[in-house]
Design an enzyme around this catalytic site. Structure first.
Site, PDB file in Angstrom:
ATOM      1  N   HIS A   1       0.959  -1.139   0.022  1.00 48.24           N
ATOM      2  CA  HIS A   1      -0.018   0.062  -0.127  1.00 48.24           C
ATOM      3  C   HIS A   1       0.770   1.198  -0.020  1.00 48.24           C
ATOM      4  CE1 HIS A   1      -3.442   2.354   0.248  1.00 48.24           C
ATOM      5  NE2 HIS A   1      -4.143   2.049   1.207  1.00 48.24           N
TER       6      HIS A   1
ATOM      7  N   ASP B   1     -10.369 -11.894 -16.284  1.00 45.63           N
ATOM      8  CA  ASP B   1     -10.358 -13.128 -17.132  1.00 45.63           C
ATOM      9  C   ASP B   1      -9.042 -13.152 -17.729  1.00 45.63           C
ATOM     10  OD1 ASP B   1     -10.766 -15.155 -18.835  1.00 45.63           O
ATOM     11  OD2 ASP B   1     -12.548 -14.237 -19.703  1.00 45.63           O
TER      12      ASP B   1
END
Length: 429
Positions: free
Chosen positions: A159, A366
């Site tokens: 982060h 995907d």
């Protein structure tokens, strides 16, 4: 049978082409410098949709090879992800690479999804959200193979370097590249040119992840219940609250009730911190391919004598985001960050944080074998914090919430909550 995750291979994936000398130093922005020193966790779940007996291990290994090849190519574009954090102000883009782990899980994927357990989900990640190990590393990947041929891809990223928007951009681009779509791989711009690093005596904010007396629950709000909740939370001032506003307000209201119950009826002041992706809220707006930490938060507050009905809490959240959008200033970031830190440490205030990861198209990942059937976090968040994510249909919300054990015991029995949310339900494939 005890569930186990066994590491079967570990390697370092390096960029497919070397980083030019002119790009060897990647400057961080001020927001990167003050970002929490944690890892953002995501797990993408892909079941085996074939009945082929010989499918399992050979096929998933083939998929893993595809992931490794496309990841190497992605690192040539997001070159700093393969570097190392050398100081509070820059990354050395030395092509040292990304840790890539393959692991075998001794059960079916469906066995985990019957009742997802946050502590077990952590085992599917390459590095824990609060880990200080490999602090210089930026990106870690772990591909978990299940006995049924299903797989779960765990991703952890610092982060200090990215927010969820940047991670989402990377994942979508990686998936597109895995399918051969070079055009879909985004170029990026950085925030350091607008908000350069400064000399700071700290290396980033820390979060308390002590879990011995904390409890985490997964709250699922389907589209129909959210529609009813939005209608109940509506008011003249906010006639059409968003699903995120409505769910945040309900969780906040029930958390305050749990706190009051746990403190013998005493009501504390309460603060809800809501992180905001400000790319579209600054003037002029920044494009989505601006990477790094372009997230800052606003606070909505209540006092002990405030009414805490849903519509009132929604109004406070709506007023907070409006004031944030109107008054946000790069020049005030450091001072505002100090105020937030000081407020979070006050004993006389219940301080909550609710982050929305909705609308980031995480279900679009995907890689060539279909979209994930479920996308989850690690299931563990700091105390008094909540992470909200889209359900698979894009209309519902899944919220991972952590409270003290005592307050969670009261929270999860709240009848108003249970009218809209299911607590720790199974994941339907």
């Amino acid at each position: 049978m005890e569930l186990e995750v066994e590491t079967i291979d570990k390697e370092t994936i390096k960029p497919s082409s070397p980083t030019p000398l002119s790009l060897k130093i990647f400057k961080l922005s001020l927001l990167d410098q003050i970002a929490y020193a944690v890892h953002i966790p995501l797990i993408f779940w892909y079941p085996n949709d074939t009945d082929a007996v010989d499918y399992c291990f050979a096929k998933v290994k083939e998929r893993s090879q595809k992931l490794k090849k496309s990841l190497s190519e992605m690192l040539a574009r997001f070159y700093h992800f393969a570097g190392r954090i050398r100081s509070i102000s820059f990354i050395e883009c030395n092509d040292d690479g990304v840790d890539y782990i393959e692991a075998r899980v001794n059960c079916l994927l469906q066995d985990i999804l019957k009742k997802p357990d946050g502590e077990f989900l952590r085992k599917l990640l390459p590095i824990q959200i609060e880990s200080t190990e490999a602090a210089e590393h930026i990106l870690h990947v772990k591909v978990n193979f299940f006995q049924c041929g299903g797989m779960a891809i765990g991703v952890s990223i610092s982060h200090k370097i990215v927010d969820l928007s940047t991670l989402s951009l990377f994942i979508k681009s990686w998936a597109a590249l895995a399918q051969g779509s070079i055009e879909a791989v985004s170029e990026f711009e950085t925030l350091s040119s607008l908000l350069p690093p400064i000399d700071l005596p700290i290396t980033g904010s820390q979060i308390d992840f002590k879990r011995e007396k904390h409890a985490t629950r997964r709250l699922v709000f389907d589209a129909l219940k959210i529609s009813l909740l939005r209608a109940q939370a509506a008011s003249t001032d906010v006639p059409q609250p968003t699903r995120v506003e409505a769910v945040t307000a309900l969780i906040w209201k029930c958390a305050m009730a749990a706190s009051k119950s746990n403190h013998c009826g005493f009501t504390k002041s309460s603060v809800m911190l809501v992180p905001v992706n400000f790319r579209k809220r600054v003037k002029p707006p920044l494009p989505e391919n601006f990477i790094g930490n372009l997230t800052f938060g606003f606070c909505a507050q209540t006092t002990p004598d405030c009414k805490t009905e849903l519509e009132g809490l929604v109004q406070k959240l709506r007023n907070g985001i409006r004031e944030f959008s109107e008054n946000f200033s790069f020049s005030a970031i450091l001072e505002d960050a100090k105020k937030l830190t000081n407020m979070s440490r006050r004993d006389d205030v219940d301080f909550y944080c609710c982050s929305s990861w909705c609308r980031f198209e995480l279900y679009a990942a995907d890689f060539g074998w279909g979209k994930p059937r479920w996308v989850s976090s690690s299931g563990v968040t700091p105390k008094n914090s909540c992470t909200m994510m889209d359900s698979r249909d894009g209309e519902g919300v899944e919220a991972w919430l952590t409270l003290s054990e005592a307050e969670m015991a009261s929270f999860e029995r709240n009848e108003e909550l249970l009218a809209f949310a299911s607590v720790d339900p199974s994941v339907t494939l």
